[in-house]
Design a protein around this motif. Sequence first.
Motif, mmCIF file in Angstrom:
data_model
loop_
_atom_site.group_PDB
_atom_site.id
_atom_site.type_symbol
_atom_site.label_atom_id
_atom_site.label_comp_id
_atom_site.label_asym_id
_atom_site.label_seq_id
_atom_site.Cartn_x
_atom_site.Cartn_y
_atom_site.Cartn_z
ATOM 1 N N SER A 4 -1.385 -5.597 2.079
ATOM 2 C CA SER A 4 -1.309 -4.207 1.649
ATOM 3 C C SER A 4 -0.902 -3.266 2.786
ATOM 4 C CB SER A 4 -2.652 -3.772 1.065
ATOM 5 O OG SER A 4 -3.648 -3.864 2.066
ATOM 6 N N ASP A 5 -0.507 -3.798 3.942
ATOM 7 C CA ASP A 5 -0.091 -2.961 5.055
ATOM 8 C C ASP A 5 1.253 -2.320 4.708
ATOM 9 O OD1 ASP A 5 0.810 -1.805 7.388
ATOM 10 O OD2 ASP A 5 0.588 -3.598 8.616
ATOM 11 N N PRO A 6 1.305 -0.982 4.590
ATOM 12 C CA PRO A 6 2.557 -0.332 4.199
ATOM 13 C C PRO A 6 3.691 -0.551 5.204
ATOM 14 C CG PRO A 6 0.857 1.310 4.704
ATOM 15 C CD PRO A 6 0.204 -0.031 4.753
ATOM 16 N N LEU A 7 3.375 -0.755 6.472
ATOM 17 C CA LEU A 7 4.426 -1.019 7.462
ATOM 18 C C LEU A 7 5.062 -2.391 7.241
ATOM 19 C CD1 LEU A 7 2.672 0.431 10.625
ATOM 20 C CD2 LEU A 7 4.677 1.390 9.469
ATOM 21 N N ARG A 8 4.269 -3.340 6.744
ATOM 22 C CA ARG A 8 4.824 -4.660 6.393
ATOM 23 C C ARG A 8 5.600 -4.574 5.084
ATOM 24 N NH1 ARG A 8 2.712 -9.152 9.220
ATOM 25 N NH2 ARG A 8 0.825 -8.666 10.364
ATOM 26 N N LEU A 9 5.017 -3.893 4.094
ATOM 27 C CA LEU A 9 5.678 -3.767 2.795
ATOM 28 C C LEU A 9 7.013 -3.051 2.929
ATOM 29 C CD1 LEU A 9 2.649 -2.872 0.504
ATOM 30 C CD2 LEU A 9 3.933 -5.003 0.537
ATOM 31 N N GLY A 10 7.078 -2.055 3.808
ATOM 32 C CA GLY A 10 8.320 -1.325 4.037
ATOM 33 C C GLY A 10 9.237 -2.023 5.022
ATOM 34 N N ARG A 11 8.830 -3.211 5.486
ATOM 35 C CA ARG A 11 9.591 -4.050 6.419
ATOM 36 C C ARG A 11 9.869 -3.376 7.765
ATOM 37 N NH1 ARG A 11 12.945 -4.025 2.379
ATOM 38 N NH2 ARG A 11 14.766 -3.816 3.707
ATOM 39 N N VAL A 12 9.049 -2.380 8.131
ATOM 40 C CA VAL A 12 9.151 -1.820 9.483
ATOM 41 C C VAL A 12 8.640 -2.884 10.444
ATOM 42 C CG1 VAL A 12 8.287 -0.039 11.055
ATOM 43 C CG2 VAL A 12 9.012 0.576 8.729
ATOM 44 N N VAL A 13 7.477 -3.477 10.077
ATOM 45 C CA VAL A 13 7.013 -4.653 10.814
ATOM 46 C C VAL A 13 7.909 -5.790 10.334
ATOM 47 C CG1 VAL A 13 5.149 -6.344 11.069
ATOM 48 C CG2 VAL A 13 4.628 -3.903 11.144
ATOM 49 N N GLY A 14 8.640 -6.351 11.227
ATOM 50 C CA GLY A 14 9.624 -7.385 10.898
ATOM 51 C C GLY A 14 11.006 -6.931 11.326
ATOM 52 N N ASP A 15 11.510 -5.845 10.715
ATOM 53 C CA ASP A 15 12.851 -5.356 11.047
ATOM 54 C C ASP A 15 12.883 -4.607 12.380
ATOM 55 O OD1 ASP A 15 13.787 -6.394 8.682
ATOM 56 O OD2 ASP A 15 14.077 -4.464 7.684
ATOM 57 N N VAL A 16 11.795 -3.888 12.712
ATOM 58 C CA VAL A 16 11.806 -3.009 13.885
ATOM 59 C C VAL A 16 10.798 -3.443 14.945
ATOM 60 C CG1 VAL A 16 11.577 -0.615 14.675
ATOM 61 C CG2 VAL A 16 12.489 -1.082 12.388
ATOM 62 N N ILE A 17 9.585 -3.718 14.515
ATOM 63 C CA ILE A 17 8.514 -4.072 15.447
ATOM 64 C C ILE A 17 7.795 -5.329 14.971
ATOM 65 C CG2 ILE A 17 8.101 -1.759 16.389
ATOM 66 C CD1 ILE A 17 5.873 -1.396 14.317
ATOM 67 N N ASP A 18 7.070 -5.935 15.891
ATOM 68 C CA ASP A 18 6.241 -7.086 15.562
ATOM 69 C C ASP A 18 4.869 -6.597 15.119
ATOM 70 O OD1 ASP A 18 8.245 -8.937 16.298
ATOM 71 O OD2 ASP A 18 7.691 -8.733 18.409
ATOM 72 N N PRO A 19 4.078 -7.464 14.477
ATOM 73 C CA PRO A 19 2.723 -7.054 14.083
ATOM 74 C C PRO A 19 1.948 -6.541 15.307
ATOM 75 C CG PRO A 19 3.277 -9.168 13.108
ATOM 76 C CD PRO A 19 4.379 -8.837 14.091
ATOM 77 N N PHE A 20 1.119 -5.530 15.086
ATOM 78 C CA PHE A 20 0.357 -4.926 16.171
ATOM 79 C C PHE A 20 -0.961 -4.398 15.625
ATOM 80 C CE2 PHE A 20 2.339 -1.392 14.111
ATOM 81 C CZ PHE A 20 1.487 -0.313 14.297
ATOM 82 N N THR A 21 -1.848 -4.050 16.527
ATOM 83 C CA THR A 21 -3.129 -3.442 16.157
ATOM 84 C C THR A 21 -3.087 -1.974 16.554
ATOM 85 O OG1 THR A 21 -4.265 -5.522 16.536
ATOM 86 C CG2 THR A 21 -5.622 -3.534 16.519
ATOM 87 N N ARG A 22 -3.315 -1.099 15.567
ATOM 88 C CA ARG A 22 -3.303 0.341 15.837
ATOM 89 C C ARG A 22 -4.486 0.687 16.729
ATOM 90 N NH1 ARG A 22 -5.162 5.110 13.375
ATOM 91 N NH2 ARG A 22 -6.170 3.956 11.722
ATOM 92 N N ARG A 23 -4.189 1.401 17.838
ATOM 93 C CA ARG A 23 -5.250 1.755 18.788
ATOM 94 C C ARG A 23 -5.483 3.258 18.893
ATOM 95 N NH1 ARG A 23 -2.595 -2.022 22.475
ATOM 96 N NH2 ARG A 23 -2.449 -0.339 23.967
ATOM 97 N N VAL A 24 -4.537 4.057 18.420
ATOM 98 C CA VAL A 24 -4.705 5.508 18.388
ATOM 99 C C VAL A 24 -4.149 6.011 17.058
ATOM 100 C CG1 VAL A 24 -4.557 5.799 20.903
ATOM 101 C CG2 VAL A 24 -2.499 6.007 19.520
ATOM 102 N N SER A 25 -4.485 7.243 16.703
ATOM 103 C CA SER A 25 -3.931 7.792 15.470
ATOM 104 C C SER A 25 -2.640 8.543 15.780
ATOM 105 C CB SER A 25 -4.940 8.713 14.783
ATOM 106 O OG SER A 25 -5.214 9.835 15.582
ATOM 107 N N LEU A 26 -1.716 8.496 14.842
ATOM 108 C CA LEU A 26 -0.428 9.156 14.970
ATOM 109 C C LEU A 26 -0.212 9.973 13.710
ATOM 110 C CD1 LEU A 26 2.352 9.555 16.334
ATOM 111 C CD2 LEU A 26 3.097 7.450 15.192
ATOM 112 N N ARG A 27 0.057 11.256 13.891
ATOM 113 C CA ARG A 27 0.267 12.155 12.760
ATOM 114 C C ARG A 27 1.576 12.888 12.966
ATOM 115 N NH1 ARG A 27 -2.302 17.552 11.314
ATOM 116 N NH2 ARG A 27 -2.229 17.540 9.045
#
Length: 175
Positions: A4-27
């Motif tokens: 259910s990770d939206p970054l995986r579903l949107g293929r940002v993880v894969g096409d642009v970046i590798d899987p990662f663990t979020r450590r800070v918030s980004l707005r």
Amino acid sequence: MMDSDPLRLGRVVGDVIDPFTRRVSLRAVYSCREVANGREFKPSQVALQPRIEIGGGDLRNSYALVLVDPDAPSPSNPCLREYLHWLVTDIPGSTSASFGQERMCYESPRPTLGIHRFAFILFQQLGRETVCSPDYRQNFNSRGFAEIYNLGSPVAALYFNCQREAGPGGRRTYR
């Protein structure tokens, strides 16, 4: 089990970046409209650079933010992948991008064909003034950029979808 990770579903993880663990918030906020993963925006809504806030970081840490289009010039032929729309470095933790150094000025998204993903990717720098700007915007590579400057995995990421002003419908997102 479905991912259910939206970054995986949107293929940002894969096409642009590798899987990662979020450590800070980004707005990211354009005018009064906050970016949520997969949210649709028209070019007129993203014409001016957004307000970027980084939360949960330490003021002593510095961050680098990139905004890339992995679908340039079109999703069916992304031969300019990744197009670099913005690069800000030396952003102190728990502040906003306005406190950083703009290395590549904001270029507003103006997709002409298809629905494009625009990804904000945040990296933690090893120190201030350790990251330089590239000489080009097209064929930027977030993974390679992180490797060159020893940035490691992203600490946060966010993306939105955008298509030309008169474009019908949108990319389906699953929540």
